[in-house]
Scaffold this motif. Structure first.
Motif, PDB file in Angstrom:
ATOM      1  N   PRO A  62      -5.260  -9.267   5.974  1.00 24.58           N
ATOM      2  CA  PRO A  62      -4.379  -8.649   4.982  1.00 24.58           C
ATOM      3  C   PRO A  62      -3.735  -7.333   5.411  1.00 24.58           C
ATOM      4  CG  PRO A  62      -6.675  -8.569   4.282  1.00 24.58           C
ATOM      5  CD  PRO A  62      -6.627  -9.410   5.510  1.00 24.58           C
ATOM      6  N   THR A  63      -4.288  -6.628   6.407  1.00 24.77           N
ATOM      7  CA  THR A  63      -3.668  -5.374   6.850  1.00 24.77           C
ATOM      8  C   THR A  63      -2.432  -5.648   7.691  1.00 24.77           C
ATOM      9  OG1 THR A  63      -5.811  -4.280   6.780  1.00 24.77           O
ATOM     10  CG2 THR A  63      -4.086  -3.187   8.062  1.00 24.77           C
ATOM     11  N   ALA A  64      -2.436  -6.731   8.452  1.00 26.06           N
ATOM     12  CA  ALA A  64      -1.293  -7.112   9.308  1.00 26.06           C
ATOM     13  C   ALA A  64      -1.032  -8.603   9.131  1.00 26.06           C
ATOM     14  CB  ALA A  64      -1.590  -6.781  10.765  1.00 26.06           C
ATOM     15  N   PRO A  65      -0.575  -9.001   7.930  1.00 22.83           N
ATOM     16  CA  PRO A  65      -0.458 -10.430   7.622  1.00 22.83           C
ATOM     17  C   PRO A  65       0.759 -11.085   8.282  1.00 22.83           C
ATOM     18  CG  PRO A  65       0.316  -9.146   5.767  1.00 22.83           C
ATOM     19  CD  PRO A  65      -0.166  -8.168   6.810  1.00 22.83           C
ATOM     20  N   GLU A  66       0.497 -11.897   9.257  1.00 23.28           N
ATOM     21  CA  GLU A  66       1.554 -12.687   9.896  1.00 23.28           C
ATOM     22  C   GLU A  66       0.956 -14.027  10.265  1.00 23.28           C
ATOM     23  OE1 GLU A  66       3.215 -10.735  13.287  1.00 23.28           O
ATOM     24  OE2 GLU A  66       3.518  -8.861  12.223  1.00 23.28           O
ATOM     25  N   GLY A  67       1.544 -15.087   9.802  1.00 28.38           N
ATOM     26  CA  GLY A  67       1.114 -16.412  10.202  1.00 28.38           C
ATOM     27  C   GLY A  67      -0.047 -16.948   9.400  1.00 28.38           C
ATOM     28  N   LYS A  92     -23.908 -16.127  12.164  1.00 27.76           N
ATOM     29  CA  LYS A  92     -25.318 -15.823  11.890  1.00 27.76           C
ATOM     30  C   LYS A  92     -25.495 -15.029  10.601  1.00 27.76           C
ATOM     31  CE  LYS A  92     -26.853 -17.773  15.613  1.00 27.76           C
ATOM     32  NZ  LYS A  92     -27.659 -18.994  15.540  1.00 27.76           N
ATOM     33  N   ALA A  93     -24.538 -14.169  10.281  1.00 29.58           N
ATOM     34  CA  ALA A  93     -24.652 -13.348   9.072  1.00 29.58           C
ATOM     35  C   ALA A  93     -23.262 -12.953   8.592  1.00 29.58           C
ATOM     36  CB  ALA A  93     -25.483 -12.095   9.351  1.00 29.58           C
ATOM     37  N   PHE A  94     -23.078 -12.959   7.285  1.00 22.73           N
ATOM     38  CA  PHE A  94     -21.834 -12.487   6.682  1.00 22.73           C
ATOM     39  C   PHE A  94     -21.910 -10.975   6.606  1.00 22.73           C
ATOM     40  CE2 PHE A  94     -19.166 -11.459   2.981  1.00 22.73           C
ATOM     41  CZ  PHE A  94     -17.981 -12.079   3.380  1.00 22.73           C
ATOM     42  N   ILE A  95     -20.885 -10.283   7.121  1.00 23.27           N
ATOM     43  CA  ILE A  95     -20.876  -8.826   7.106  1.00 23.27           C
ATOM     44  C   ILE A  95     -20.105  -8.292   5.905  1.00 23.27           C
ATOM     45  CG2 ILE A  95     -20.121  -6.746   8.334  1.00 23.27           C
ATOM     46  CD1 ILE A  95     -20.687  -8.227  10.938  1.00 23.27           C
ATOM     47  N   ARG A  96     -18.869  -8.793   5.719  1.00 19.55           N
ATOM     48  CA  ARG A  96     -18.067  -8.294   4.598  1.00 19.55           C
ATOM     49  C   ARG A  96     -16.869  -9.207   4.383  1.00 19.55           C
ATOM     50  NH1 ARG A  96     -13.392  -6.040   6.431  1.00 19.55           N
ATOM     51  NH2 ARG A  96     -13.399  -5.423   8.621  1.00 19.55           N
ATOM     52  N   PRO A  97     -16.281  -9.175   3.179  1.00 25.16           N
ATOM     53  CA  PRO A  97     -15.050  -9.930   2.952  1.00 25.16           C
ATOM     54  C   PRO A  97     -13.872  -9.228   3.621  1.00 25.16           C
ATOM     55  CG  PRO A  97     -15.662  -8.737   0.971  1.00 25.16           C
ATOM     56  CD  PRO A  97     -16.758  -8.504   1.970  1.00 25.16           C
ATOM     57  N   GLU A  98     -12.794  -9.966   3.819  1.00 28.21           N
ATOM     58  CA  GLU A  98     -11.567  -9.345   4.319  1.00 28.21           C
ATOM     59  C   GLU A  98     -11.038  -8.396   3.262  1.00 28.21           C
ATOM     60  OE1 GLU A  98      -8.750 -11.622   7.229  1.00 28.21           O
ATOM     61  OE2 GLU A  98      -8.901 -12.694   5.336  1.00 28.21           O
ATOM     62  N   ARG A  99     -10.371  -7.360   3.718  1.00 29.45           N
ATOM     63  CA  ARG A  99      -9.710  -6.465   2.779  1.00 29.45           C
ATOM     64  C   ARG A  99      -8.539  -5.795   3.481  1.00 29.45           C
ATOM     65  NH1 ARG A  99     -13.784  -1.331   3.059  1.00 29.45           N
ATOM     66  NH2 ARG A  99     -12.081   0.029   3.653  1.00 29.45           N
ATOM     67  N   LYS A 100      -7.632  -5.292   2.690  1.00 28.39           N
ATOM     68  CA  LYS A 100      -6.461  -4.607   3.231  1.00 28.39           C
ATOM     69  C   LYS A 100      -6.781  -3.128   3.402  1.00 28.39           C
ATOM     70  CE  LYS A 100      -1.564  -3.917   2.692  1.00 28.39           C
ATOM     71  NZ  LYS A 100      -0.348  -4.397   2.094  1.00 28.39           N
ATOM     72  N   PHE A 101      -6.434  -2.595   4.574  1.00 29.45           N
ATOM     73  CA  PHE A 101      -6.630  -1.177   4.859  1.00 29.45           C
ATOM     74  C   PHE A 101      -5.290  -0.466   4.770  1.00 29.45           C
ATOM     75  CE2 PHE A 101     -10.170  -3.339   6.702  1.00 29.45           C
ATOM     76  CZ  PHE A 101     -11.245  -2.531   6.384  1.00 29.45           C
ATOM     77  N   GLU A 102      -5.321   0.814   4.382  1.00 28.24           N
ATOM     78  CA  GLU A 102      -4.095   1.593   4.219  1.00 28.24           C
ATOM     79  C   GLU A 102      -3.343   1.750   5.532  1.00 28.24           C
ATOM     80  OE1 GLU A 102      -5.115   5.341   2.457  1.00 28.24           O
ATOM     81  OE2 GLU A 102      -6.260   4.381   0.863  1.00 28.24           O
ATOM     82  N   THR A 103      -4.083   1.896   6.628  1.00 28.64           N
ATOM     83  CA  THR A 103      -3.463   2.093   7.939  1.00 28.64           C
ATOM     84  C   THR A 103      -4.255   1.325   8.995  1.00 28.64           C
ATOM     85  OG1 THR A 103      -4.811   4.018   8.531  1.00 28.64           O
ATOM     86  CG2 THR A 103      -2.757   4.450   7.292  1.00 28.64           C
ATOM     87  N   LEU A 104      -3.638   1.143  10.159  1.00 28.05           N
ATOM     88  CA  LEU A 104      -4.352   0.512  11.273  1.00 28.05           C
ATOM     89  C   LEU A 104      -5.500   1.405  11.745  1.00 28.05           C
ATOM     90  CD1 LEU A 104      -1.477  -1.129  13.347  1.00 28.05           C
ATOM     91  CD2 LEU A 104      -3.133  -2.241  11.830  1.00 28.05           C
ATOM     92  N   ASP A 105      -5.352   2.716  11.646  1.00 31.86           N
ATOM     93  CA  ASP A 105      -6.442   3.622  12.018  1.00 31.86           C
ATOM     94  C   ASP A 105      -7.667   3.395  11.136  1.00 31.86           C
ATOM     95  OD1 ASP A 105      -5.011   4.812  14.078  1.00 31.86           O
ATOM     96  OD2 ASP A 105      -4.318   6.492  12.834  1.00 31.86           O
ATOM     97  N   LYS A 106      -7.454   3.187   9.846  1.00 28.49           N
ATOM     98  CA  LYS A 106      -8.577   2.905   8.928  1.00 28.49           C
ATOM     99  C   LYS A 106      -9.221   1.563   9.280  1.00 28.49           C
ATOM    100  CE  LYS A 106      -8.082   6.410   6.019  1.00 28.49           C
ATOM    101  NZ  LYS A 106      -9.055   7.472   5.921  1.00 28.49           N
ATOM    102  N   LEU A 107      -8.402   0.584   9.657  1.00 24.19           N
ATOM    103  CA  LEU A 107      -8.934  -0.701  10.091  1.00 24.19           C
ATOM    104  C   LEU A 107      -9.815  -0.522  11.323  1.00 24.19           C
ATOM    105  CD1 LEU A 107      -9.148  -3.807  10.179  1.00 24.19           C
ATOM    106  CD2 LEU A 107      -6.936  -3.817  11.357  1.00 24.19           C
ATOM    107  N   VAL A 108      -9.345   0.234  12.300  1.00 25.79           N
ATOM    108  CA  VAL A 108     -10.118   0.472  13.524  1.00 25.79           C
ATOM    109  C   VAL A 108     -11.452   1.146  13.192  1.00 25.79           C
ATOM    110  CG1 VAL A 108     -10.178   1.803  15.676  1.00 25.79           C
ATOM    111  CG2 VAL A 108      -8.148   0.471  15.091  1.00 25.79           C
ATOM    112  N   GLU A 109     -11.452   2.104  12.292  1.00 28.09           N
ATOM    113  CA  GLU A 109     -12.696   2.762  11.892  1.00 28.09           C
ATOM    114  C   GLU A 109     -13.691   1.748  11.337  1.00 28.09           C
ATOM    115  OE1 GLU A 109     -11.650   5.867   9.144  1.00 28.09           O
ATOM    116  OE2 GLU A 109     -10.523   6.978  10.664  1.00 28.09           O
ATOM    117  N   GLN A 110     -13.192   0.820  10.504  1.00 27.34           N
ATOM    118  CA  GLN A 110     -14.079  -0.201   9.934  1.00 27.34           C
ATOM    119  C   GLN A 110     -14.553  -1.169  11.007  1.00 27.34           C
ATOM    120  OE1 GLN A 110     -15.344  -0.556   6.636  1.00 27.34           O
ATOM    121  NE2 GLN A 110     -16.656  -1.909   7.845  1.00 27.34           N
ATOM    122  N   LEU A 111     -13.665  -1.556  11.923  1.00 26.73           N
ATOM    123  CA  LEU A 111     -14.059  -2.459  13.008  1.00 26.73           C
ATOM    124  C   LEU A 111     -15.152  -1.839  13.871  1.00 26.73           C
ATOM    125  CD1 LEU A 111     -10.585  -3.872  14.096  1.00 26.73           C
ATOM    126  CD2 LEU A 111     -12.379  -5.061  12.805  1.00 26.73           C
TER     127      LEU A 111
END
Length: 124
Positions: A62-67, A92-111
């Protein structure tokens, strides 16, 4: 869940963000009820000694939705060209659902947090 398929090229966004991924072109569509999101998993790739620990995103990004939805595995501590090879991915284990991040930097922090969570599981 267990997913088999061939590793193919994607958008290479993960690589640009410091999280290169092996995109799995699955042999069969995911079954109804299998939820998307981020998982801890292991992956076995032909001609690579393994299995290898990875974090996997299944879904629409959802942060970079293409395709269409994708299956993307970021393999921990791994940097080899595996395009075109067969792979078997086992979550092996579910970590979290997908979600939209405000910026790519915020996405990287979560990754980074997700990768650390997978690393701490000691999957392999």
């Amino acid at each position: 869940m267990r997913i088999t398929g061939t590793i193919s090229h994607g958008k290479h966004l993960g690589h640009r963000l410091g999280f290169p991924t092996a995109n799995i072109a699955a042999d069969h569509p995911l079954a109804e009820g299998e939820r998307g999101g981020v998982y801890a998993a292991v992956i076995s790739i032909e001609r690579i000694e393994g299995p290898l620990a990875c974090m996997v995103n299944i879904g629409r990004h959802p942060t970079a939705p293409e395709g269409p939805p994708t299956i993307e595995a970021h393999i921990l501590d791994f940097d080899e060209d595996v395009y075109g090879r067969r792979a078997v991915l086992e979550t092996k284990a579910f970590i979290r659902p997908e979600r939209k991040f405000e910026t790519l930097d915020k996405l990287v922090e979560q990754l980074e947090r997700d990768r650390e969570a997978v690393r701490n599981m000691g999957l392999v």
